[in-house]
Write a protein that holds these residues in place. Structure first.
Motif, mmCIF file in Angstrom:
data_model
loop_
_atom_site.group_PDB
_atom_site.id
_atom_site.type_symbol
_atom_site.label_atom_id
_atom_site.label_comp_id
_atom_site.label_asym_id
_atom_site.label_seq_id
_atom_site.Cartn_x
_atom_site.Cartn_y
_atom_site.Cartn_z
ATOM 1 N N ALA A 10 5.683 8.211 -14.402
ATOM 2 C CA ALA A 10 5.141 7.343 -15.460
ATOM 3 C C ALA A 10 6.184 6.313 -15.899
ATOM 4 O O ALA A 10 5.851 5.173 -16.243
ATOM 5 N N VAL A 11 7.468 6.701 -15.873
ATOM 6 C CA VAL A 11 8.530 5.748 -16.221
ATOM 7 C C VAL A 11 8.557 4.632 -15.179
ATOM 8 O O VAL A 11 8.661 3.448 -15.504
ATOM 9 N N SER A 12 8.430 5.038 -13.917
ATOM 10 C CA SER A 12 8.425 4.053 -12.838
ATOM 11 C C SER A 12 7.229 3.107 -12.972
ATOM 12 O O SER A 12 7.355 1.903 -12.764
ATOM 13 N N ALA A 13 6.064 3.663 -13.375
ATOM 14 C CA ALA A 13 4.875 2.806 -13.564
ATOM 15 C C ALA A 13 5.170 1.730 -14.615
ATOM 16 O O ALA A 13 4.829 0.558 -14.432
ATOM 17 N N GLY A 14 5.837 2.123 -15.701
ATOM 18 C CA GLY A 14 6.194 1.162 -16.748
ATOM 19 C C GLY A 14 7.113 0.071 -16.204
ATOM 20 O O GLY A 14 6.966 -1.110 -16.529
ATOM 21 N N MET A 15 8.048 0.495 -15.328
ATOM 22 C CA MET A 15 8.973 -0.493 -14.739
ATOM 23 C C MET A 15 8.213 -1.506 -13.887
ATOM 24 O O MET A 15 8.474 -2.710 -13.945
ATOM 25 N N ILE A 51 0.868 -1.189 0.000
ATOM 26 C CA ILE A 51 0.000 0.000 0.000
ATOM 27 C C ILE A 51 0.897 1.229 0.000
ATOM 28 O O ILE A 51 1.587 1.506 0.980
ATOM 29 N N GLY A 52 0.909 1.955 -1.105
ATOM 30 C CA GLY A 52 1.745 3.154 -1.226
ATOM 31 C C GLY A 52 2.981 2.871 -2.060
ATOM 32 O O GLY A 52 3.776 1.993 -1.725
ATOM 33 N N ALA A 53 3.117 3.607 -3.164
ATOM 34 C CA ALA A 53 4.243 3.366 -4.082
ATOM 35 C C ALA A 53 5.229 4.539 -4.061
ATOM 36 O O ALA A 53 5.558 5.111 -5.089
ATOM 37 N N GLY A 54 5.665 4.892 -2.853
ATOM 38 C CA GLY A 54 6.813 5.799 -2.750
ATOM 39 C C GLY A 54 8.075 4.986 -2.978
ATOM 40 O O GLY A 54 8.010 3.845 -3.473
ATOM 41 N N PHE A 55 9.230 5.546 -2.592
ATOM 42 C CA PHE A 55 10.475 4.800 -2.808
ATOM 43 C C PHE A 55 10.472 3.480 -2.043
ATOM 44 O O PHE A 55 10.806 2.434 -2.599
ATOM 45 N N ALA A 56 10.081 3.525 -0.758
ATOM 46 C CA ALA A 56 10.153 2.305 0.046
ATOM 47 C C ALA A 56 9.199 1.248 -0.507
ATOM 48 O O ALA A 56 9.587 0.093 -0.708
ATOM 49 N N GLY A 57 7.941 1.634 -0.783
ATOM 50 C CA GLY A 57 6.969 0.671 -1.302
ATOM 51 C C GLY A 57 7.420 0.072 -2.623
ATOM 52 O O GLY A 57 7.277 -1.132 -2.864
ATOM 53 N N SER A 58 7.992 0.916 -3.485
ATOM 54 C CA SER A 58 8.444 0.424 -4.794
ATOM 55 C C SER A 58 9.611 -0.545 -4.623
ATOM 56 O O SER A 58 9.719 -1.537 -5.350
ATOM 57 N N GLU A 59 10.490 -0.264 -3.653
ATOM 58 C CA GLU A 59 11.617 -1.178 -3.420
ATOM 59 C C GLU A 59 11.113 -2.530 -2.903
ATOM 60 O O GLU A 59 11.624 -3.582 -3.296
ATOM 61 N N VAL A 83 2.668 -9.733 -6.779
ATOM 62 C CA VAL A 83 2.565 -8.476 -6.023
ATOM 63 C C VAL A 83 1.523 -7.551 -6.633
ATOM 64 O O VAL A 83 1.515 -7.328 -7.850
ATOM 65 N N THR A 84 0.678 -7.006 -5.775
ATOM 66 C CA THR A 84 -0.187 -5.894 -6.183
ATOM 67 C C THR A 84 0.293 -4.651 -5.436
ATOM 68 O O THR A 84 0.618 -4.733 -4.251
ATOM 69 N N VAL A 85 0.364 -3.527 -6.161
ATOM 70 C CA VAL A 85 0.709 -2.251 -5.518
ATOM 71 C C VAL A 85 -0.482 -1.312 -5.694
ATOM 72 O O VAL A 85 -0.964 -1.123 -6.815
ATOM 73 N N ALA A 86 -0.963 -0.755 -4.590
ATOM 74 C CA ALA A 86 -2.064 0.207 -4.657
ATOM 75 C C ALA A 86 -1.539 1.593 -4.319
ATOM 76 O O ALA A 86 -0.904 1.775 -3.275
ATOM 77 N N GLU A 87 -1.777 2.543 -5.199
ATOM 78 C CA GLU A 87 -1.221 3.889 -5.019
ATOM 79 C C GLU A 87 -2.319 4.930 -5.292
ATOM 80 O O GLU A 87 -3.009 4.872 -6.299
ATOM 81 N N LEU A 142 -0.051 -3.207 -10.834
ATOM 82 C CA LEU A 142 -0.034 -1.833 -10.291
ATOM 83 C C LEU A 142 -1.412 -1.198 -10.446
ATOM 84 O O LEU A 142 -1.924 -1.081 -11.554
ATOM 85 N N ARG A 143 -1.992 -0.774 -9.335
ATOM 86 C CA ARG A 143 -3.298 -0.089 -9.381
ATOM 87 C C ARG A 143 -3.060 1.353 -8.920
ATOM 88 O O ARG A 143 -2.679 1.565 -7.770
ATOM 89 N N THR A 144 -3.287 2.303 -9.809
ATOM 90 C CA THR A 144 -3.091 3.706 -9.435
ATOM 91 C C THR A 144 -4.437 4.421 -9.349
ATOM 92 O O THR A 144 -5.439 3.923 -9.850
ATOM 93 N N GLY A 145 -4.411 5.602 -8.716
ATOM 94 C CA GLY A 145 -5.651 6.367 -8.566
ATOM 95 C C GLY A 145 -6.648 5.669 -7.640
ATOM 96 O O GLY A 145 -7.839 5.939 -7.708
ATOM 97 N N VAL A 146 -6.145 4.777 -6.792
ATOM 98 C CA VAL A 146 -7.041 4.082 -5.852
ATOM 99 C C VAL A 146 -6.452 4.134 -4.442
ATOM 100 O O VAL A 146 -5.247 4.310 -4.261
ATOM 101 N N THR A 147 -7.342 3.966 -3.475
ATOM 102 C CA THR A 147 -6.868 3.815 -2.097
ATOM 103 C C THR A 147 -7.404 2.491 -1.550
ATOM 104 O O THR A 147 -8.414 1.983 -2.051
ATOM 105 N N VAL A 148 -6.721 1.960 -0.558
ATOM 106 C CA VAL A 148 -7.224 0.772 0.125
ATOM 107 C C VAL A 148 -8.154 1.273 1.220
ATOM 108 O O VAL A 148 -7.773 2.128 2.025
ATOM 109 N N THR A 149 -9.378 0.793 1.211
ATOM 110 C CA THR A 149 -10.345 1.300 2.190
ATOM 111 C C THR A 149 -10.449 0.392 3.419
ATOM 112 O O THR A 149 -10.804 0.855 4.497
#
Ligand SMILES: Cc1cc2nc3c(=O)[nH]c(=O)nc-3n(C[C@H](O)[C@H](O)[C@H](O)COP(=O)(O)OP(=O)(O)OC[C@H]3O[C@@H](n4cnc5c(N)ncnc54)[C@H](O)[C@@H]3O)c2cc1C
Length: 463
Positions: free
Chosen positions: A199-204, A159-167, A179-183, A212-219
């Motif tokens: 956007a480059v990171s999203a492609g990676m 939950i959260g795709a900052g640097f730590a979440g992406s790593e 892995v699912t990532v929600a951002e 990768l799920r963007t524009g969403v939050t975990v409720t």
């Protein structure tokens, strides 16, 4: 401070450091290196001697390093009294005393506060306590997360795709885990580097098999009868079945223990002057309390005197050295913490580096390489100046751009650069989200107010 007073302090003064991690240890080593002969006490709430955090989300999760062997190297003997495993719980600025949670008190002539930050927990406590829900800040967090990854969960949710979440997502994919990532934002890393580079990171993420799920939050997080996490509900009404959740929603500054002390400390950290001296709540600078590392918030002349909170390894080291030097120096010999922020990350096999403050930049240019190849340098500009540079697999140029930032070099960048492509000829908007919206994982927080800041827009209310 007069010279006699400083001489006495250096010979027989009592220096207390609260926070026994990177900044605390660096300050202690600097004090001894600068011939401080008095007593030195390090207070840390963790039971371990100082260790390094960057490997915790990289080598440790991959099993290439053990969380138990991440101790920071020692450059010298610091001859200190260690009070580990006990938090400081209060400060009496008048009596110059730090209170400890075990009831003890420690007196100081100079105090350094280096209590850093902690991971922001999942906001719903019952869900945060489900088995299989983790945060990642400490050595214990990393060891527990590693053990659960070894058990090969069916799907990890980050939950959260900052640097730590992406790593974390990258390490999981490298281990062959789903892995699912929600951002919440439109792409990973957006708070730190903006939408274009995000956007480059999203492609990676996607090319490496991350869902990768963007524009969403975990409720909500849902547990099974045994109290183990089994699913997450998202704001788009989708449900992700998962048995391991890593909450990576940024951090909270460790300042609560200073509540009521009269020091200018709060959720945004501890404000200090450029010489690392903490402000009291009236905005008056203290002369015996210093601050360094992730918990500090200090003005930087290179960035319009914005107060910067930096969660960067290099900043913690540089600021601790400056603070330690200034603690035992007469006014005429004190130095400002004039630091060009620098940060690195490794994810999906790509080396990412940043210098300066990208989130101040409203425009960027790709001065080398190309976004499509994921090998480039993006240079960020603000009000006609170069303010930051971010590289993907192109780190060797960043020292050059750090110097450009220091000298206030003009933006747009018009001189020729190696490997410049037509797409880099014109500046484009860097596409940072509205700063009033929460984004996950910015590692630089701009907390000051600059009269020259034109990003604030007045929007009249609709009737
Ligand atoms: C997983 C992870 C990966 C990272 N990767 C990178 C990276 O790739 N590049 C980079 O530049 N940076 C990275 N960082 C950031 C870097 O580790 C930090 O900037 C650095 O640790 C800051 O050091 P510090 O000493 O200021 O704070 P901290 O390391 O947070 O230490 C503060 C210490 O004070 C203790 N403390 C808190 N309150 C009290 C109290 N009341 N009494 C006593 N002790 C207290 C804390 O428990 C902690 O031990 C990463 C961080 C993490 C967690």
């Amino acid at each position: 401070m007069d010279t006699d007073h400083v001489d006495r302090l250096r010979r027989e003064g009592r220096i207390v450091i609260v926070g026994a991690s990177l900044a605390g240890l660096t300050a202690a080593e600097t004090l001894r290196a600068e011939d401080f002969e008095g007593s030195l006490t390090l207070i840390g709430d963790e039971q371990y001697e100082p260790y390094d955090r960057p490997p915790l989300s990289k080598a440790v999760l991959l099993g290439k390093a053990s969380a138990n062997h991440t101790e920071l190297p020692r450059t010298r003997d610091i001859d200190a009294k260690w009070r580990l495993g006990v938090p400081a719980s209060g400060l009496d600025m008048t009596a110059k005393r730090v209170r400890l949670a075990d009831g003890d008190e420690v007196e100081y002539d100079r105090l350094l506060i280096a209590t850093g930050v902690r991971a922001r927990p999942w906001p719903k406590q019952a869900e945060a306590e489900l088995d299989g829900v983790f945060v990642l800040r400490t050595r214990d967090d990393a060891a527990a997360l590693y053990r659960h990854l070894e058990a090969r969960p069916r799907r990890v949710l980050v939950i959260g795709a900052g640097f730590a979440g992406s790593e974390v997502a990258s390490a999981c994919r490298e281990r062959g885990l789903e892995v699912t990532v929600a951002e919440r934002a439109g792409a990973p890393l957006v708070g730190a580097v903006g939408g274009v580079v995000g956007a480059v990171s999203a492609g990676m993420h996607r090319d490496n098999g991350v869902d990768l799920r963007t524009g969403v939050t975990v409720t909500a997080l849902e547990g099974d009868a045994a109290g183990r996490v089994r699913a997450a509900h998202l704001s788009d009404e989708s449900v992700v079945e998962t048995d391991l959740v890593v909450v990576s929603l940024g951090s909270l500054r460790n300042t609560e223990w200073l509540t009521g002390s009269g020091l200018g400390a709060g959720p945004r950290g501890i404000a200090c002057d450029a010489g690392c001296r903490a402000f009291d709540i009236s905005g008056i600078v203290t002369d015996d309390i210093f601050v360094a590392g992730d918990v500090a918030r200090s003005p930087n002349a290179l960035f319009g005197y914005q107060f910067l909170s930096l969660e960067h390894w290099g900043n913690a080291v540089a600021q601790a050295r400056t603070a330690a030097h200034n603690m035992i120096s007469p006014s005429s010999e004190r130095r400002p913490h004039l630091y060009v922020p620098a940060f690195w990350s490794a994810q999906f096999g790509v080396n990412i580096k940043s210098v300066g403050v990208p989130s101040m930049g409203d425009q960027l240019m790709i001065t080398q390489g190309s976004l499509a190849e994921r090998r480039f340098v993006a240079v960020y500009g603000y009000q006609g100046r170069i303010i930051a540079a971010v590289s993907f697999d192109n780190a060797r140029w960043l020292e050059f751009y750090a110097r450009e930032i220091e000298r206030g070099a003009p933006f747009p960048v018009e001189y020729p650069t190696v490997d410049r492509r037509p797409e880099g000829a014109q500046p484009m908007p860097s596409d940072f989200p509205d700063p009033s919206l929460p984004t996950h994982g910015p590692t630089v927080t701009l907390t000051g107010y600059s009269p020259a800041d034109r990003r604030m827009v007045f929007t009249p209310a609709r009737h």
